[in-house]
Write a protein that holds these residues in place. Structure first.
Motif, mmCIF file in Angstrom:
data_model
loop_
_atom_site.group_PDB
_atom_site.id
_atom_site.type_symbol
_atom_site.label_atom_id
_atom_site.label_comp_id
_atom_site.label_asym_id
_atom_site.label_seq_id
_atom_site.Cartn_x
_atom_site.Cartn_y
_atom_site.Cartn_z
ATOM 1 N N SER A 232 40.811 38.179 37.899
ATOM 2 C CA SER A 232 40.282 38.845 36.779
ATOM 3 C C SER A 232 41.176 39.380 35.788
ATOM 4 O O SER A 232 41.108 39.643 34.786
ATOM 5 N N THR B 129 41.088 31.017 40.742
ATOM 6 C CA THR B 129 41.005 31.527 39.555
ATOM 7 C C THR B 129 39.706 30.615 38.910
ATOM 8 O O THR B 129 39.587 30.464 37.635
ATOM 9 N N GLY C 105 36.558 30.982 38.711
ATOM 10 C CA GLY C 105 35.552 31.800 37.796
ATOM 11 C C GLY C 105 36.431 31.941 36.291
ATOM 12 O O GLY C 105 35.417 32.006 35.037
ATOM 13 N N LEU C 106 37.346 32.180 36.138
ATOM 14 C CA LEU C 106 38.024 32.210 34.823
ATOM 15 C C LEU C 106 38.107 30.883 34.125
ATOM 16 O O LEU C 106 37.964 30.687 32.999
ATOM 17 N N TRP C 107 38.333 29.669 35.030
ATOM 18 C CA TRP C 107 38.223 28.360 34.332
ATOM 19 C C TRP C 107 36.800 28.195 33.957
ATOM 20 O O TRP C 107 36.597 27.601 32.867
ATOM 21 N N ARG C 108 35.822 28.540 34.824
ATOM 22 C CA ARG C 108 34.356 28.076 34.418
ATOM 23 C C ARG C 108 34.039 29.085 33.109
ATOM 24 O O ARG C 108 33.244 28.467 32.386
ATOM 25 N N THR C 109 34.522 30.453 32.741
ATOM 26 C CA THR C 109 34.225 30.965 31.546
ATOM 27 C C THR C 109 35.354 30.895 30.481
ATOM 28 O O THR C 109 35.075 31.404 29.466
ATOM 29 N N GLN C 110 36.379 30.095 30.770
ATOM 30 C CA GLN C 110 37.466 29.710 29.828
ATOM 31 C C GLN C 110 38.067 31.263 29.484
ATOM 32 O O GLN C 110 38.747 31.491 28.480
ATOM 33 N N GLY C 111 38.277 31.949 30.287
ATOM 34 C CA GLY C 111 38.983 33.280 30.491
ATOM 35 C C GLY C 111 40.149 33.094 30.058
ATOM 36 O O GLY C 111 40.949 34.347 29.464
ATOM 37 N N HIS D 8 43.302 25.479 32.462
ATOM 38 C CA HIS D 8 42.605 26.581 32.091
ATOM 39 C C HIS D 8 42.615 26.691 30.534
ATOM 40 O O HIS D 8 42.166 27.658 30.140
ATOM 41 N N ALA E 168 42.872 37.924 32.701
ATOM 42 C CA ALA E 168 42.324 37.904 31.410
ATOM 43 C C ALA E 168 42.657 39.005 30.544
ATOM 44 O O ALA E 168 42.500 39.056 29.264
#
Length: 179
Positions: free
Chosen positions: A66, A96, A98-104, A137, A69
């Motif tokens: 996290s 990572t 979760g960041l991929w899923r939200t395009q963080g 990503h 980001a």
């Protein structure tokens, strides 16, 4: 407000950590840039690292996915293992999702640096296989290219790196590190 550049690395024998420190100096030489060193978590037990002769890790804090980001730009560094990034760094990238899923991390500029055991140790293949992590990503890969002037034609000294990123040679891990 300063531009935040995170230099995130894994270093077993200190070569990548040394390169990270130099990259931090370079980044901070640019007005308005605030660079911070981070390490990814170690995956090997201490007793295994001791048998491998790995020195203690440096003082850079351990990063969480996290925290990536928060950066405006990222520079990732790792040693090469069989032509690709070390498993410790790959394990971090694997965390990572979760960041991929939200395009963080989408749209963030990112570069890479690396260390290999020899001239034929995979500096370019390591870079090329690492780019897939950035691409998934949606990060923007920023290579150094052939932008380092006449030094790229100098043959008097052994030098690491490629147009994909800065690099160094570690030999068998026992190579002395410069000051």
């Amino acid at each position: 407000m300063a531009t935040k550049v995170y230099i995130v690395y894994y270093s077993m024998y200190g070569h990548v950590a040394r390169l990270a420190q130099e990259i931090k100096k370079g980044a901070e030489s640019v007005e308005g840039v605030e660079a911070k060193l981070w390490q990814v978590p170690e995956t090997l037990p201490d007793h295994v690292l001791a048998k491998m002769g790995a020195p203690p890790k440096g003082d850079a804090p351990i990063i969480t996915p996290s925290e990536l980001a928060e950066a405006d730009g990222l520079i990732f560094g790792f040693p090469t293992r069989y032509g690709m990034m070390a498993a410790q760094f790959k394990a971090f990238f694997d965390s990572t999702g979760g960041l991929w899923r939200t395009q963080g991390l989408a749209g963030k500029p990112a570069g890479i640096f690396f260390s290999t055991g020899s001239q034929g140790g995979g500096q370019e293949t390591t870079a090329l296989t690492a780019i897939t992590q950035l691409t998934h990503h949606g990060m923007i890969f920023v290579p150094i290219g052939y932008t380092f002037g006449a030094g790229m034609f100098e043959m008097e000294q052994l030098k690491g790196g490629s147009p994909y990123g800065a690099g160094t040679y570690a030999g068998d891990g026992s190579t002395a590190l410069g000051a």
